[in-house]
Design an enzyme around this catalytic site. Structure first.
Site, PDB file in Angstrom:
ATOM      1  N   CYS A 135       0.825  -1.206   0.000  1.00  0.00           N
ATOM      2  CA  CYS A 135       0.000   0.000   0.000  1.00  0.00           C
ATOM      3  C   CYS A 135       0.867   1.267   0.000  1.00  0.00           C
ATOM      4  O   CYS A 135       1.985   1.255  -0.542  1.00  0.00           O
ATOM      5  CB  CYS A 135      -0.983  -0.012   1.175  1.00  0.00           C
ATOM      6  SG  CYS A 135      -2.319   1.199   0.982  1.00  0.00           S
ATOM      7  N   ASP A 204      -3.678   1.513   9.922  1.00  0.00           N
ATOM      8  CA  ASP A 204      -4.843   2.408  10.059  1.00  0.00           C
ATOM      9  C   ASP A 204      -5.334   2.412  11.489  1.00  0.00           C
ATOM     10  O   ASP A 204      -5.903   3.401  11.957  1.00  0.00           O
ATOM     11  CB  ASP A 204      -5.976   1.965   9.130  1.00  0.00           C
ATOM     12  CG  ASP A 204      -5.748   2.533   7.751  1.00  0.00           C
ATOM     13  OD1 ASP A 204      -4.931   1.940   7.021  1.00  0.00           O
ATOM     14  OD2 ASP A 204      -6.323   3.588   7.447  1.00  0.00           O
TER      15      ASP A 204
HETATM   16  C1  RUB Z   1      -3.967   3.316   3.357  1.00  0.00           C
HETATM   17  C2  RUB Z   1      -3.242   2.332   4.219  1.00  0.00           C
HETATM   18  C3  RUB Z   1      -1.979   2.780   4.872  1.00  0.00           C
HETATM   19  C4  RUB Z   1      -2.303   3.299   6.277  1.00  0.00           C
HETATM   20  C5  RUB Z   1      -1.111   3.981   6.938  1.00  0.00           C
HETATM   21  O1  RUB Z   1      -5.246   2.871   2.980  1.00  0.00           O
HETATM   22  O2  RUB Z   1      -3.701   1.236   4.448  1.00  0.00           O
HETATM   23  O3  RUB Z   1      -1.079   1.714   5.001  1.00  0.00           O
HETATM   24  O4  RUB Z   1      -3.366   4.232   6.222  1.00  0.00           O
HETATM   25  O5  RUB Z   1      -0.757   5.132   6.210  1.00  0.00           O
HETATM   26  P1  RUB Z   1      -6.179   3.809   2.045  1.00  0.00           P
HETATM   27  P2  RUB Z   1       0.058   6.344   6.887  1.00  0.00           P
HETATM   28  O6  RUB Z   1      -5.411   4.078   0.804  1.00  0.00           O
HETATM   29  O7  RUB Z   1      -7.413   3.009   1.833  1.00  0.00           O
HETATM   30  O8  RUB Z   1      -6.456   5.072   2.851  1.00  0.00           O
HETATM   31  O9  RUB Z   1       1.309   5.743   7.449  1.00  0.00           O
HETATM   32  O10 RUB Z   1       0.326   7.282   5.754  1.00  0.00           O
HETATM   33  O11 RUB Z   1      -0.806   6.929   7.953  1.00  0.00           O
END
Ligand code: RUB
Length: 314
Positions: A135, A204
């Site tokens: 991701c 998340d």
């Molecule tokens: C994004 C996702 C990321 C986390 C952490 O999912 O799963 O790994 O949100 O991100 P989506 P961060 O694209 O559905 O929002 O470290 O930037 O907070």
């Protein structure tokens, strides 16, 4: 109901809902910034009336996406600051200034936390490591980028992350910053796992038992890593710990449109096919080696201690 909010706040809600703004940290900062700006949009006669209006705006923003706990946690810091200001007897003008400052502090701390996670997480990356990430997580990228900037020779495998392909964002960012990147289909993770020294992903939400909610596919990758004795690092700010899990509540997993999985025209031709499109999954603590936060490195089983410390429950 939403008519009472500024068009800017409604736009932020839409941007989060439609994933124009995405990733747990970004979502939290965008929502808190929208609330900060809303402070000076609402015209109210009393602090109590102001609180009511802000609470409604907060609830509206919270309903934009259900899973990232950073969203309610960020929003709640703003709401709590209003309660605190009222308890201190601040007049409306001073209250608004105080709340705006607290919102700005949350945003700055969030940015600092991601940087700090990079500085702490890089200690666990060694020269020559091949890393796999899934991701698009700013905290995971912070670890990878910091290691690279320190001169560590690293290679990064990035999964495409179907169905929304956030892996492409990560791959492009890392490649643009000079890092050796290989983009692979999600389904190739097992084939390449033997080349991987460390899995680095974001979160998340983190349950108090150390289970991690992150983009769908994370738990599969963690299970594969477990199978091949590859270490799994989760990089996440402490505001991703879910307080509700302390009281036994579950973290809601967002279900998204079937048309992200297959085009409507095709699904219309096959009306007997059902589609499930969960946006996130849960990785059990036993598949995670450590969680890097801005407060330090914790085994998943240590998250409960950290949570109690943060919420002064110890
Ligand atoms: C994004 C996702 C990321 C986390 C952490 O999912 O799963 O790994 O949100 O991100 P989506 P961060 O694209 O559905 O929002 O470290 O930037 O907070």
């Amino acid at each position: 109901m939403s008519e009472e909010f500024s068009s800017k706040l409604k736009q932020t809600f839409e941007d989060i809902r439609t994933m124009k703004v995405r990733g747990a940290g970004r979502i939290a900062r965008a929502a808190v910034a929208a609330l900060r700006d809303e402070i000076f949009y609402v015209s109210d006669s009393s602090p109590e009336e102001f609180y009511k209006r802000m609470q409604a705006a907060a609830n509206f923003l919270k309903s934009s996406r259900p899973t990232a706990v950073s969203l309610p946690n960020g929003i709640n810091t703003v709401i709590k600051s209003i309660q605190k200001g009222i308890a201190q007897g601040l007049d409306l003008k001073s209250l608004k200034e105080y709340v705006a400052k607290e919102a700005e502090t949350f945003i700055q701390k969030s940015i600092e936390a991601q940087k700090k996670i990079g500085e702490i997480g890089t200690k666990r990356i060694v020269n020559g490591d091949t890393i796999l990430t899934h991701c698009n997580s700013q905290s995971a990228i912070s670890v990878i980028e910091t290691a690279f900037k320190e001169g560590k020779q690293i290679k990064v495998f990035v999964t495409e992350t179907r169905p929304r392909f956030q892996g492409r964002l990560t791959a492009a960012y890392l490649a643009d910053h000079g890092i050796d990147v290989t983009l692979i289909p999600d389904t190739a993770a097992r084939l390449y796992m033997r080349k991987i020294d460390k899995v680095v992903v974001g979160a998340d939400a983190i349950a108090v038992n150390g289970a991690v909610v992150n983009k769908i596919g994370t738990s599969q990758i963690a299970a594969l890593a477990f199978e091949s004795r590859t270490r799994v690092m989760v990089a996440a700010e402490t505001y991703k710990i879910s307080p509700q899990t302390y009281w036994g509540e579950l973290i809601e997993i967002e279900m998204r449109s079937p048309y992200e999985v297959a085009p409507k025209s095709w699904l219309d031709k096959h009306p007997r096919i059902k589609v499930m499109n969960p946006a996130f999954d849960i990785t059990p603590p036993q598949y995670i080696d450590f969680i890097v936060t801005e407060k330090g490195i914790y085994p998943p089983q240590g998250i409960i201690m950290l949570f109690k410390e943060l919420y002064e429950l110890a």
